[in-house]
Structure formats: C-alpha cells, structure tokens
Design an enzyme around this catalytic site. Structure first.
Site, PDB file in Angstrom:
ATOM      1  N   ASP A  68      53.644 -75.660  -4.357  1.00  0.00           N
ATOM      2  CA  ASP A  68      55.001 -76.167  -4.582  1.00  0.00           C
ATOM      3  C   ASP A  68      56.043 -75.056  -4.668  1.00  0.00           C
ATOM      4  OD1 ASP A  68      53.980 -75.225  -6.982  1.00  0.00           O
ATOM      5  OD2 ASP A  68      54.048 -77.143  -8.010  1.00  0.00           O
ATOM      6  N   ASN A 137      51.966 -84.056 -18.517  1.00  0.00           N
ATOM      7  CA  ASN A 137      51.966 -85.479 -18.138  1.00  0.00           C
ATOM      8  C   ASN A 137      50.955 -85.764 -17.014  1.00  0.00           C
ATOM      9  OD1 ASN A 137      53.188 -84.307 -15.952  1.00  0.00           O
ATOM     10  ND2 ASN A 137      55.173 -85.319 -16.200  1.00  0.00           N
ATOM     11  N   HIS A 139      50.672 -84.034 -14.153  1.00  0.00           N
ATOM     12  CA  HIS A 139      51.093 -83.734 -12.781  1.00  0.00           C
ATOM     13  C   HIS A 139      50.248 -82.610 -12.179  1.00  0.00           C
ATOM     14  CE1 HIS A 139      54.432 -80.864 -14.404  1.00  0.00           C
ATOM     15  NE2 HIS A 139      53.592 -80.091 -13.742  1.00  0.00           N
TER      16      HIS A 139
HETATM   17  C1  GLP Z   1      54.246 -76.488 -13.218  1.00  0.00           C
HETATM   18  C2  GLP Z   1      53.672 -76.291 -11.815  1.00  0.00           C
HETATM   19  C3  GLP Z   1      52.266 -76.774 -11.707  1.00  0.00           C
HETATM   20  C4  GLP Z   1      51.471 -76.250 -12.885  1.00  0.00           C
HETATM   21  C5  GLP Z   1      51.990 -76.887 -14.151  1.00  0.00           C
HETATM   22  C6  GLP Z   1      51.243 -76.437 -15.391  1.00  0.00           C
HETATM   23  O1  GLP Z   1      55.104 -77.568 -13.312  1.00  0.00           O
HETATM   24  N1  GLP Z   1      54.449 -76.883 -10.783  1.00  0.00           N
HETATM   25  O2  GLP Z   1      51.697 -76.365 -10.475  1.00  0.00           O
HETATM   26  O3  GLP Z   1      50.114 -76.555 -12.727  1.00  0.00           O
HETATM   27  O4  GLP Z   1      53.361 -76.587 -14.295  1.00  0.00           O
HETATM   28  O5  GLP Z   1      51.692 -75.190 -15.792  1.00  0.00           O
HETATM   29  P1  GLP Z   1      50.997 -74.266 -16.824  1.00  0.00           P
HETATM   30  O6  GLP Z   1      49.790 -73.703 -16.173  1.00  0.00           O
HETATM   31  O7  GLP Z   1      52.009 -73.202 -17.115  1.00  0.00           O
HETATM   32  O8  GLP Z   1      50.683 -75.112 -18.024  1.00  0.00           O
END
Ligand code: GLP
Length: 243
Positions: A68, A137, A139
C-alpha cells in the site's frame, strides 16, 4: 488452518519471520516478495539486513511489491511508504530499485493507478511470500472493514481509527492522508505463502478474532483462515486471549 508460532517477544518473532523470507530468496534468487510497512516488520527487515551484511543473503535479483501507499504523498515524503522501505530495508541491501514496486501516491488518476498496479501484479505474480501486519480493526494492507472483500487494488477512505492509529508517525493527526492505495485481497490469497507478524497486548483481541472468529469482510484478515499456507507469528502478549 493457520500455523501459529508463539514467540517470547518481538525480537524472536522478527528472527523467525526473517527466516521465511531468507529461505524464499535462497530457494529462488528472483523471488517475488510481498512487503509491508508499519512497526511490525521493522525488526524483520533489520534481520534481513544483518544477513546481507554477513554475506548470507543477496537481493540482486529479488523483486518486491508493497501492499500500500498513502494517496498524495511523494516518495521523498518521510511518511510515505516508499520512503519507509528505503529507510528500513532497500538502502541497506543490494536490491535494484527498478525491481521494487510501491503504488504511486502521486498518480493523477485513481482508477488508472489501481489498474496499473493490478496489471503489474498479474505480470510479476504470484507472490512467493507475502508479509502482513494487522491493524487493530483487522485491516490488511489498507483493506479496511467492509461489506465485501475488495479483490483488486483500490483507493480506500481510511477509517477514523486507522487515521488515529497511524497519526503517531506524523507531527499532527491532521497531516495523515485520508485516502490510500492498497493491493486487494486476491493477490494476497494467491501468494504461495503468507507470513503475518503481530505483537503486543493491544492486538490480542483482534488476533483472537482472526484465528477463531467468523470469516467476514468486517475483519479483513479473517479471510486468511482460508489460505493454504499461512504462518502467524505472534508474541505471548498478542496470543494472550487465544486458547
Ligand atoms: C498500517 C499499514 C498496514 C499495517 C498496519 C499495522 O495501517 N497500512 O500495512 O499492517 O498499519 O501496523 P503496525 O505493524 O504498525 O501495527
């Protein structure tokens, strides 16, 4: 069925995750790696850099495609995911920049950019190993909770909770872009192997839902229960609510 690896802490999770990526590269010099940003993969990238510095791993033929990118941010913007990848991995290894792909945050036309990324995924894919972190959430990439699973690359309106969670990377919450490009669920499900890293007690309830709960687009990561080869690497805290 997900393969679950419980680790003592984040460092151990990072080392184990790096092992899967190192093996993929050792087996196939031009492996296609699906990469992610966020805090979860940073330790794993450090491990891969160490292996490279110790002459154990070479990236000269490796290809990478990221999940992304924020819409509106340039590669030079310190909060962009292209910048993140340079900072945390690419600049320290012998990868060719032309073999690394991230959605173009500055693309003029959303639909054209999504179509371009899907064509790229078709041409390069399938992904050999896909790395995923998980949002609070559920995602994956920026595929937010929804009524349906979005199959293809799409330009998403970020939820207030995601904007808030990611505000820690910005000087001010108002600077967080409200939209982002994300790979769809299909190339993730078509990846030959998926490695998920989740650590910390704040992720315990979402980890439980992903492993034991219903498969629903309301929790996008739950679809991974249907994948044939998923390794979920989580520390004791993240697994504290899971039997
Ligand atoms: C972001 C990214 C995701 C990532 C998620 C979790 O929104 N777009 O790809 O997996 O957050 O992030 P973290 O690893 O910092 O908890």
């Amino acid at each position: 069925m997900m393969n679950i690896i419980k680790t003592k802490n984040y460092n151990e999770a990072s080392r184990i995750a790096a092992g899967y990526f190192a093996r993929a590269i050792q087996q196939k010099a031009d492996a296609l790696l699906g990469l992610a940003t966020g805090d979860s993969p940073i330790g794993m990238y450090k491990e891969l850099i160490r292996m490279h510095q110790e002459d154990l791993l070479h990236f000269d033929q490796v290809r990478t495609i990221n999940l992304d990118e924020y819409k509106g941010l340039s590669p030079q913007n310190e909060q962009s995911y292209r910048y993140f990848m340079n900072q945390h991995l690419f600049q320290y290894v012998d990868i060719r920049e032309s073999n690394t792909y991230v959605p173009d945050g500055l693309a003029a036309d959303d639909m054209q950019e999504c179509a371009r990324y899907d064509t790229l995924l078709d041409k390069l894919g399938p992904i050999d190993v896909q790395l995923l972190g998980v949002g609070h959430n559920g995602h994956i990439g920026f595929n937010e909770p929804n009524d349906i699973f979005m199959k293809h690359t799409n330009c998403v309106d970020l939820t207030p909770s995601t904007i808030q969670a990611n505000a820690r990377m910005f000087h001010d919450a108002k600077e967080v872009p409200t939209q982002a490009y994300t790979m769809g669920i299909l190339p993730i499900m078509m990846a030959k192997q998926v490695v998920i890293i989740v650590c910390g007690s704040a992720k315990a309830s979402i980890v439980k839902a992903i492993i034991d709960g219903a498969i629903t687009p309301a929790i996008p990561a739950s679809i991974l229960q249907c994948h044939q080869n998923v390794i979920l690497i989580a520390d004791e805290e993240a697994l504290s609510l899971t039997k």
